[in-house]
Design a protein around this motif. Structure first.
Motif, PDB file in Angstrom:
ATOM      1  N   VAL A 183      33.677   5.740  16.448  1.00 25.00           N
ATOM      2  CA  VAL A 183      33.947   5.694  15.008  1.00 25.00           C
ATOM      3  C   VAL A 183      34.316   7.101  14.565  1.00 25.00           C
ATOM      4  CG1 VAL A 183      32.485   3.693  14.481  1.00 25.00           C
ATOM      5  CG2 VAL A 183      31.475   5.973  14.476  1.00 25.00           C
ATOM      6  N   VAL A 184      35.284   7.221  13.694  1.00 22.61           N
ATOM      7  CA  VAL A 184      35.780   8.501  13.186  1.00 22.61           C
ATOM      8  C   VAL A 184      35.893   9.569  14.294  1.00 22.61           C
ATOM      9  CG1 VAL A 184      35.114   8.087  10.783  1.00 22.61           C
ATOM     10  CG2 VAL A 184      33.483   9.215  12.284  1.00 22.61           C
ATOM     11  N   VAL A 227      22.390  -1.751  10.637  1.00 22.91           N
ATOM     12  CA  VAL A 227      23.623  -1.203  10.070  1.00 22.91           C
ATOM     13  C   VAL A 227      23.679  -1.571   8.593  1.00 22.91           C
ATOM     14  CG1 VAL A 227      26.149  -1.233  10.156  1.00 22.91           C
ATOM     15  CG2 VAL A 227      24.819  -1.450  12.282  1.00 22.91           C
ATOM     16  N   LYS A 228      23.849  -0.560   7.741  1.00 28.05           N
ATOM     17  CA  LYS A 228      24.011  -0.776   6.298  1.00 28.05           C
ATOM     18  C   LYS A 228      25.347  -0.174   5.883  1.00 28.05           C
ATOM     19  CE  LYS A 228      19.168  -1.070   5.212  1.00 28.05           C
ATOM     20  NZ  LYS A 228      18.066  -0.659   4.385  1.00 28.05           N
ATOM     21  N   VAL A 229      26.077  -0.923   5.042  1.00 30.95           N
ATOM     22  CA  VAL A 229      27.405  -0.489   4.617  1.00 30.95           C
ATOM     23  C   VAL A 229      27.508  -0.571   3.096  1.00 30.95           C
ATOM     24  CG1 VAL A 229      29.892  -0.853   4.862  1.00 30.95           C
ATOM     25  CG2 VAL A 229      28.362  -1.458   6.756  1.00 30.95           C
ATOM     26  N   HIS A 230      28.101   0.458   2.516  1.00 31.12           N
ATOM     27  CA  HIS A 230      28.394   0.469   1.077  1.00 31.12           C
ATOM     28  C   HIS A 230      29.883   0.775   0.915  1.00 31.12           C
ATOM     29  CE1 HIS A 230      28.054   1.151  -3.203  1.00 31.12           C
ATOM     30  NE2 HIS A 230      28.707   2.277  -3.031  1.00 31.12           N
ATOM     31  N   SER A 262      14.463   6.492  16.103  1.00 29.84           N
ATOM     32  CA  SER A 262      14.063   6.845  14.739  1.00 29.84           C
ATOM     33  C   SER A 262      15.083   7.732  14.020  1.00 29.84           C
ATOM     34  CB  SER A 262      12.683   7.518  14.714  1.00 29.84           C
ATOM     35  OG  SER A 262      11.729   6.656  15.289  1.00 29.84           O
ATOM     36  N   GLU A 263      16.297   7.845  14.556  1.00 31.87           N
ATOM     37  CA  GLU A 263      17.329   8.646  13.891  1.00 31.87           C
ATOM     38  C   GLU A 263      18.446   7.759  13.375  1.00 31.87           C
ATOM     39  OE1 GLU A 263      16.667  12.926  16.089  1.00 31.87           O
ATOM     40  OE2 GLU A 263      18.614  11.967  16.267  1.00 31.87           O
ATOM     41  N   GLN A 264      19.327   8.385  12.577  1.00 32.85           N
ATOM     42  CA  GLN A 264      20.454   7.670  11.983  1.00 32.85           C
ATOM     43  C   GLN A 264      21.740   8.423  12.277  1.00 32.85           C
ATOM     44  OE1 GLN A 264      19.520   7.718   7.784  1.00 32.85           O
ATOM     45  NE2 GLN A 264      18.421   5.786   7.917  1.00 32.85           N
ATOM     46  N   PHE A 265      22.839   7.670  12.226  1.00 30.49           N
ATOM     47  CA  PHE A 265      24.166   8.273  12.256  1.00 30.49           C
ATOM     48  C   PHE A 265      24.910   7.700  11.061  1.00 30.49           C
ATOM     49  CE2 PHE A 265      28.680   8.191  13.331  1.00 30.49           C
ATOM     50  CZ  PHE A 265      28.889   9.535  13.610  1.00 30.49           C
ATOM     51  N   GLU A 266      25.553   8.581  10.295  1.00 36.85           N
ATOM     52  CA  GLU A 266      26.288   8.157   9.105  1.00 36.85           C
ATOM     53  C   GLU A 266      27.731   8.616   9.196  1.00 36.85           C
ATOM     54  OE1 GLU A 266      24.523   8.948   5.265  1.00 36.85           O
ATOM     55  OE2 GLU A 266      22.605   9.388   6.231  1.00 36.85           O
ATOM     56  N   TYR A 267      28.628   7.787   8.665  1.00 39.22           N
ATOM     57  CA  TYR A 267      30.025   8.194   8.574  1.00 39.22           C
ATOM     58  C   TYR A 267      30.693   7.415   7.448  1.00 39.22           C
ATOM     59  CZ  TYR A 267      31.607   3.873  10.892  1.00 39.22           C
ATOM     60  OH  TYR A 267      31.865   2.564  11.207  1.00 39.22           O
ATOM     61  N   THR A 268      31.851   7.925   7.030  1.00 38.90           N
ATOM     62  CA  THR A 268      32.653   7.254   6.016  1.00 38.90           C
ATOM     63  C   THR A 268      34.056   7.072   6.565  1.00 38.90           C
ATOM     64  OG1 THR A 268      31.357   8.247   4.232  1.00 38.90           O
ATOM     65  CG2 THR A 268      33.534   7.396   3.644  1.00 38.90           C
ATOM     66  N   ILE A 316      23.868   3.860  10.406  1.00 43.10           N
ATOM     67  CA  ILE A 316      23.380   3.152  11.602  1.00 43.10           C
ATOM     68  C   ILE A 316      22.027   3.748  11.945  1.00 43.10           C
ATOM     69  CG2 ILE A 316      23.839   2.545  13.998  1.00 43.10           C
ATOM     70  CD1 ILE A 316      26.825   3.307  13.383  1.00 43.10           C
ATOM     71  N   SER A 317      20.980   2.927  11.891  1.00 44.47           N
ATOM     72  CA  SER A 317      19.615   3.388  12.154  1.00 44.47           C
ATOM     73  C   SER A 317      19.122   2.819  13.480  1.00 44.47           C
ATOM     74  CB  SER A 317      18.668   2.937  11.031  1.00 44.47           C
ATOM     75  OG  SER A 317      19.098   3.451   9.798  1.00 44.47           O
ATOM     76  N   ASN A 318      18.591   3.690  14.306  1.00 48.21           N
ATOM     77  CA  ASN A 318      18.017   3.273  15.584  1.00 48.21           C
ATOM     78  C   ASN A 318      16.508   3.134  15.393  1.00 48.21           C
ATOM     79  OD1 ASN A 318      17.111   2.879  18.159  1.00 48.21           O
ATOM     80  ND2 ASN A 318      18.135   4.665  19.050  1.00 48.21           N
ATOM     81  N   LEU A 319      16.042   1.902  15.278  1.00 44.84           N
ATOM     82  CA  LEU A 319      14.621   1.639  15.074  1.00 44.84           C
ATOM     83  C   LEU A 319      13.894   1.343  16.380  1.00 44.84           C
ATOM     84  CD1 LEU A 319      14.834  -0.595  11.872  1.00 44.84           C
ATOM     85  CD2 LEU A 319      14.717   1.898  12.055  1.00 44.84           C
ATOM     86  N   SER A 320      14.589   1.545  17.497  1.00 45.74           N
ATOM     87  CA  SER A 320      13.976   1.277  18.796  1.00 45.74           C
ATOM     88  C   SER A 320      13.324   2.547  19.351  1.00 45.74           C
ATOM     89  CB  SER A 320      15.045   0.765  19.776  1.00 45.74           C
ATOM     90  OG  SER A 320      15.883   1.823  20.188  1.00 45.74           O
ATOM     91  N   ASN A 321      12.811   2.426  20.561  1.00 50.19           N
ATOM     92  CA  ASN A 321      12.175   3.585  21.197  1.00 50.19           C
ATOM     93  C   ASN A 321      13.035   4.161  22.319  1.00 50.19           C
ATOM     94  OD1 ASN A 321      11.926   1.635  23.106  1.00 50.19           O
ATOM     95  ND2 ASN A 321       9.694   1.646  23.188  1.00 50.19           N
TER      96      ASN A 321
END
Length: 127
Positions: A69-70, A11-14, A79-85, A37-42
């Motif tokens: 969330v939202v 999880v990275k937040v700005h 290997s995918e990401q989910f982004e939100y603000t 939010i990045s899923n680095l698992s399989n």
């Protein structure tokens, strides 16, 4: 929660100050925070719930928790990401947030993904 190895979720937040937000003109301080939010698992994981601890420099704290969330409970594929603000309003120009997401594996077991502390600060307030 169980003892099965948890999938690797990053999880990275700005955060940024919203000077033009109406609350920021009314003795409060509004911030937006963008989360990746990045899923680095399989394996796929579903974001079920969130928990936030929001603190300001005056020592006031607020807990926020709820489903997803939202308005979403996304399933994040390998290997995918989910982004939100989203946003937060605090009573002074400096604060912080931290928390966790409760995630669910395909087999319906759950685990927590911690969200490290990040700052909420009006630019040029801190030296």
């Amino acid at each position: 929660m169980d003892d099965v190895s948890d999938p690797v979720i990053v999880v990275k937040v700005h955060a940024r100050y919203l000077s033009d937000h109406p609350a920021s003109q009314d003795q409060k301080f509004a911030f937006a925070y963008h989360v990746v939010i990045s899923n680095l698992s399989n394996e796929p994981v579903k974001l079920l719930n969130r928990y936030w601890l929001i603190c300001d420099a005056d020592g006031k704290s607020m807990e926020v928790e709820g489903a997803g969330v939202v308005g979403k409970q996304p399933t994040i594929q390998p290997s995918e990401q989910f982004e939100y603000t989203s946003g937060a309003i605090i009573d002074c120009p400096v604060g912080s947030m931290q928390g966790y997401y409760e995630m669910q594996r395909k087999d319906k077991t759950t685990f927590r993904v911690p969200i490290e502390v990040f700052s909420l600060a009006v630019p040029h307030v801190l030296n």
